[in-house]
Design a protein around this motif. Structure first.
Motif, PDB file in Angstrom:
ATOM      1  N   ASP A 228      22.275  -9.524  38.862  1.00  0.00           N
ATOM      2  CA  ASP A 228      23.046  -8.290  38.728  1.00  0.00           C
ATOM      3  C   ASP A 228      24.543  -8.497  38.937  1.00  0.00           C
ATOM      4  N   LEU A 229      24.995  -9.733  38.878  1.00  0.00           N
ATOM      5  CA  LEU A 229      26.393 -10.009  39.224  1.00  0.00           C
ATOM      6  C   LEU A 229      27.376  -9.454  38.204  1.00  0.00           C
ATOM      7  N   THR A 230      26.981  -9.386  36.952  1.00  0.00           N
ATOM      8  CA  THR A 230      27.918  -8.873  35.950  1.00  0.00           C
ATOM      9  C   THR A 230      28.227  -7.401  36.163  1.00  0.00           C
ATOM     10  N   SER A 231      27.352  -6.680  36.873  1.00  0.00           N
ATOM     11  CA  SER A 231      27.562  -5.254  37.124  1.00  0.00           C
ATOM     12  C   SER A 231      27.806  -4.934  38.593  1.00  0.00           C
ATOM     13  N   ASN A 232      27.891  -5.964  39.420  1.00  0.00           N
ATOM     14  CA  ASN A 232      28.024  -5.752  40.867  1.00  0.00           C
ATOM     15  C   ASN A 232      29.138  -6.631  41.421  1.00  0.00           C
ATOM     16  N   PRO A 233      30.408  -6.238  41.227  1.00  0.00           N
ATOM     17  CA  PRO A 233      31.522  -7.064  41.689  1.00  0.00           C
ATOM     18  C   PRO A 233      31.570  -7.259  43.196  1.00  0.00           C
ATOM     19  N   THR A 234      31.044  -6.301  43.950  1.00  0.00           N
ATOM     20  CA  THR A 234      31.035  -6.441  45.416  1.00  0.00           C
ATOM     21  C   THR A 234      30.126  -7.595  45.836  1.00  0.00           C
ATOM     22  N   LYS A 235      28.951  -7.659  45.213  1.00  0.00           N
ATOM     23  CA  LYS A 235      28.021  -8.757  45.517  1.00  0.00           C
ATOM     24  C   LYS A 235      28.599 -10.084  45.067  1.00  0.00           C
ATOM     25  N   LEU A 236      29.226 -10.100  43.897  1.00  0.00           N
ATOM     26  CA  LEU A 236      29.857 -11.322  43.392  1.00  0.00           C
ATOM     27  C   LEU A 236      30.894 -11.840  44.371  1.00  0.00           C
ATOM     28  N   GLU A 237      31.728 -10.946  44.867  1.00  0.00           N
ATOM     29  CA  GLU A 237      32.778 -11.341  45.812  1.00  0.00           C
ATOM     30  C   GLU A 237      32.183 -11.895  47.099  1.00  0.00           C
ATOM     31  N   LYS A 238      31.094 -11.262  47.584  1.00  0.00           N
ATOM     32  CA  LYS A 238      30.457 -11.737  48.822  1.00  0.00           C
ATOM     33  C   LYS A 238      29.852 -13.125  48.631  1.00  0.00           C
ATOM     34  N   ILE A 239      29.190 -13.345  47.495  1.00  0.00           N
ATOM     35  CA  ILE A 239      28.592 -14.660  47.251  1.00  0.00           C
ATOM     36  C   ILE A 239      29.670 -15.735  47.188  1.00  0.00           C
ATOM     37  N   LEU A 240      30.769 -15.439  46.514  1.00  0.00           N
ATOM     38  CA  LEU A 240      31.874 -16.403  46.439  1.00  0.00           C
ATOM     39  C   LEU A 240      32.425 -16.718  47.826  1.00  0.00           C
ATOM     40  N   LYS A 241      32.532 -15.700  48.662  1.00  0.00           N
ATOM     41  CA  LYS A 241      32.999 -15.899  50.034  1.00  0.00           C
ATOM     42  C   LYS A 241      32.016 -16.749  50.832  1.00  0.00           C
ATOM     43  N   ASP A 242      30.722 -16.446  50.696  1.00  0.00           N
ATOM     44  CA  ASP A 242      29.696 -17.205  51.422  1.00  0.00           C
ATOM     45  C   ASP A 242      29.625 -18.653  50.934  1.00  0.00           C
ATOM     46  N   MET A 243      29.806 -18.864  49.637  1.00  0.00           N
ATOM     47  CA  MET A 243      29.807 -20.224  49.106  1.00  0.00           C
ATOM     48  C   MET A 243      30.978 -21.020  49.658  1.00  0.00           C
ATOM     49  N   SER A 244      32.127 -20.360  49.796  1.00  0.00           N
ATOM     50  CA  SER A 244      33.292 -21.029  50.370  1.00  0.00           C
ATOM     51  C   SER A 244      33.026 -21.459  51.806  1.00  0.00           C
ATOM     52  N   GLN A 245      32.310 -20.600  52.555  1.00  0.00           N
ATOM     53  CA  GLN A 245      31.947 -20.959  53.922  1.00  0.00           C
ATOM     54  C   GLN A 245      31.002 -22.150  53.952  1.00  0.00           C
ATOM     55  N   LEU A 246      30.043 -22.199  53.023  1.00  0.00           N
ATOM     56  CA  LEU A 246      29.136 -23.345  52.939  1.00  0.00           C
ATOM     57  C   LEU A 246      29.910 -24.626  52.650  1.00  0.00           C
ATOM     58  N   LYS A 247      30.892 -24.523  51.769  1.00  0.00           N
ATOM     59  CA  LYS A 247      31.734 -25.682  51.471  1.00  0.00           C
ATOM     60  C   LYS A 247      32.487 -26.141  52.710  1.00  0.00           C
ATOM     61  N   ASN A 248      33.022 -25.183  53.473  1.00  0.00           N
ATOM     62  CA  ASN A 248      33.749 -25.521  54.699  1.00  0.00           C
ATOM     63  C   ASN A 248      32.854 -26.208  55.723  1.00  0.00           C
ATOM     64  N   LEU A 249      31.567 -25.844  55.729  1.00  0.00           N
ATOM     65  CA  LEU A 249      30.622 -26.467  56.655  1.00  0.00           C
ATOM     66  C   LEU A 249      30.277 -27.898  56.244  1.00  0.00           C
ATOM     67  N   GLY A 250      30.536 -28.256  54.978  1.00  0.00           N
ATOM     68  CA  GLY A 250      30.246 -29.617  54.531  1.00  0.00           C
ATOM     69  C   GLY A 250      29.351 -29.703  53.322  1.00  0.00           C
ATOM     70  N   CYS A 251      29.011 -28.550  52.710  1.00  0.00           N
ATOM     71  CA  CYS A 251      28.139 -28.549  51.531  1.00  0.00           C
ATOM     72  C   CYS A 251      28.919 -29.012  50.308  1.00  0.00           C
ATOM     73  N   ASP A 252      28.312 -29.898  49.525  1.00  0.00           N
ATOM     74  CA  ASP A 252      28.957 -30.434  48.329  1.00  0.00           C
ATOM     75  C   ASP A 252      28.484 -29.767  47.042  1.00  0.00           C
ATOM     76  N   ILE A 253      27.236 -29.315  47.014  1.00  0.00           N
ATOM     77  CA  ILE A 253      26.604 -28.813  45.786  1.00  0.00           C
ATOM     78  C   ILE A 253      25.703 -27.640  46.151  1.00  0.00           C
ATOM     79  N   ILE A 254      25.690 -26.591  45.300  1.00  0.00           N
ATOM     80  CA  ILE A 254      24.797 -25.460  45.527  1.00  0.00           C
ATOM     81  C   ILE A 254      23.953 -25.241  44.273  1.00  0.00           C
ATOM     82  N   ARG A 255      22.652 -25.116  44.473  1.00  0.00           N
ATOM     83  CA  ARG A 255      21.731 -24.895  43.354  1.00  0.00           C
ATOM     84  C   ARG A 255      21.277 -23.440  43.344  1.00  0.00           C
ATOM     85  N   PHE A 256      21.146 -22.883  42.140  1.00  0.00           N
ATOM     86  CA  PHE A 256      20.744 -21.490  41.977  1.00  0.00           C
ATOM     87  C   PHE A 256      19.507 -21.401  41.082  1.00  0.00           C
TER      88      PHE A 256
END
Length: 361
Positions: free
Chosen positions: A36-64
């Motif tokens: 539902d990301l194309t119609s839910n910009p709030t969720k999209l923004e949260k996922i991008l923020k959470d992914m950035s946090q995962l990267k900061n923790l040391g994550c190199d790759i995320i699978r969906f």
């Protein structure tokens, strides 16, 4: 040494390598739908923020997971707005892989055993070749060919041998079409099977291997299984990328994987945390402090050791090697650096003063 495979298609500004002399990379998998990301910009923004946090923790790759076209479109949308390599996990419908390749995905994961036919696999191979995107061949114990299942049932081969043979057969299709940018993963929920099938494959082939114990279980059990499997294989030079599969959060998968890599000598730098388990002495609230600060500490760009100790017994003495540490009693806390006390404060001020001293390093 395994060959190198490069994640990131033609349109990606950042590519990472897997295999060869590359650092062992750390992965996790997103745990919520993205249809539902194309119609839910709030969720999209949260996922991008959470992914950035995962990267900061040391994550190199995320699978969906990509179970439908809406999810494929959602993944393409995410890939446009992050430099973290994103992998599309495809089952059953090869056209979903083709849709993902219209975007900026870094890799495609398919299970040839359920993708339908060799022709479907070939179609995905050609599309990935055109876009400069690698493929991960994902094999698990639930998708072995019928003839191998029968041999396992008859006791002619082990399940680990069946996993390895399945990977060999599927890789042969990729080689048939002159495509060598692929990674192999063979996973079982059994630790010994996971170890053995990867050992069998590594003895004969030099493709990069993704390590994982599938359906490893909840936090503690999953970490135990993954630690045993990964430490055994990594010590033998087997494994180029890992994921700790937990019935828990992606953050805990990353933290667990990062610690495994560090303890196996495969990842250096960053904050190292030493903390006591706490006992019956009335001391500093180590458990509460760690729940609040662990992720924040691990995300810091500092190459230091931090000690969090419950009382003076474990305080500056046992933590003397730490660059900075905190310990105390119920109402007082001490901040120490390299075993020397630098401040004695009220326990209620511990968080504030500790972070001030930490930032001063």
């Amino acid at each position: 040494m395994t060959k190198k495979v490069y994640l990131g298609g033609k349109g990606q500004t950042k590519r990472i390598s897997i295999g060869g002399d590359s650092q062992v990379s750390l992965q996790t998998m997103w745990k919520e739908p993205i249809d539902d990301l194309t119609s839910n910009p709030t969720k999209l923004e949260k996922i991008l923020k959470d992914m950035s946090q995962l990267k900061n923790l040391g994550c190199d790759i995320i699978r969906f997971a990509v179970p439908d076209m809406a999810s494929a479109q959602g993944l393409c949308l995410l890939a446009e707005q992050t430099d973290i390599p994103l992998v599309a996990d495809i089952h059953f419908d090869h056209t979903l892989a083709l849709e993902c390749l219209k975007g900026n995905v870094a890799a495609i994961r398919i299970n040839p055993g359920n993708i339908g036919s060799e022709e479907n696999t070939r179609t995905v191979i050609e599309a990935c070749r055109e876009n400069g995107v690698p493929i991960r061949i994902g094999i698990n114990s639930g998708s072995l060919p019928k003839d191998l299942q029968e041999q396992i049932a008859a006791g002619k081969i082990s399940r680990a041998q069946g996993l390895c043979e399945t990977a060999v057969r599927e890789a042969a299709v990729f080689e048939k079409y002159n495509f060598d940018q692929y990674i192999v993963s063979m996973k079982s929920s059994d630790v010994n099977e996971t170890i053995q099938c990867n050992q069998f494959y590594a003895q004969k082939y030099n493709n990069p291997l993704h390590l994982g114990v599938t359906e490893a279980g909840p936090l503690i059990g999953g970490i135990v299984k993954s630690s045993i499997a990964f430490s055994t294989l990594l010590a033998q030079g087997i494994g180029d990328t890992i994921r700790v599969s937990l019935s828990d959060t992606p953050e805990n998968e990353v933290i667990a994987g990062l610690n495994i890599l560090k303890e196996c000598g495969k990842r250096k730098g960053g904050v190292k945390i030493v903390s006591c388990p706490r006992c019956g002495r009335i001391g500093f609230d180590v458990i509460g402090f760690m729940k609040q600060w662990e992720n924040k500490l691990l995300a810091m760009d500092k190459d230091i050791t931090v000690a969090v100790m419950g009382c003076v017994v474990n305080g500056p003495g046992e933590g003397r090697h730490a660059d900075i540490g905190i310990a105390g009693t119920a109402d007082k806390a001490i901040i120490f650096k390299k075993g020397k006390i630098v401040q004695t404060i009220d326990a209620k001020d511990a968080d504030k003063v500790f972070i001030e001293e930490l930032n001063s390093l």
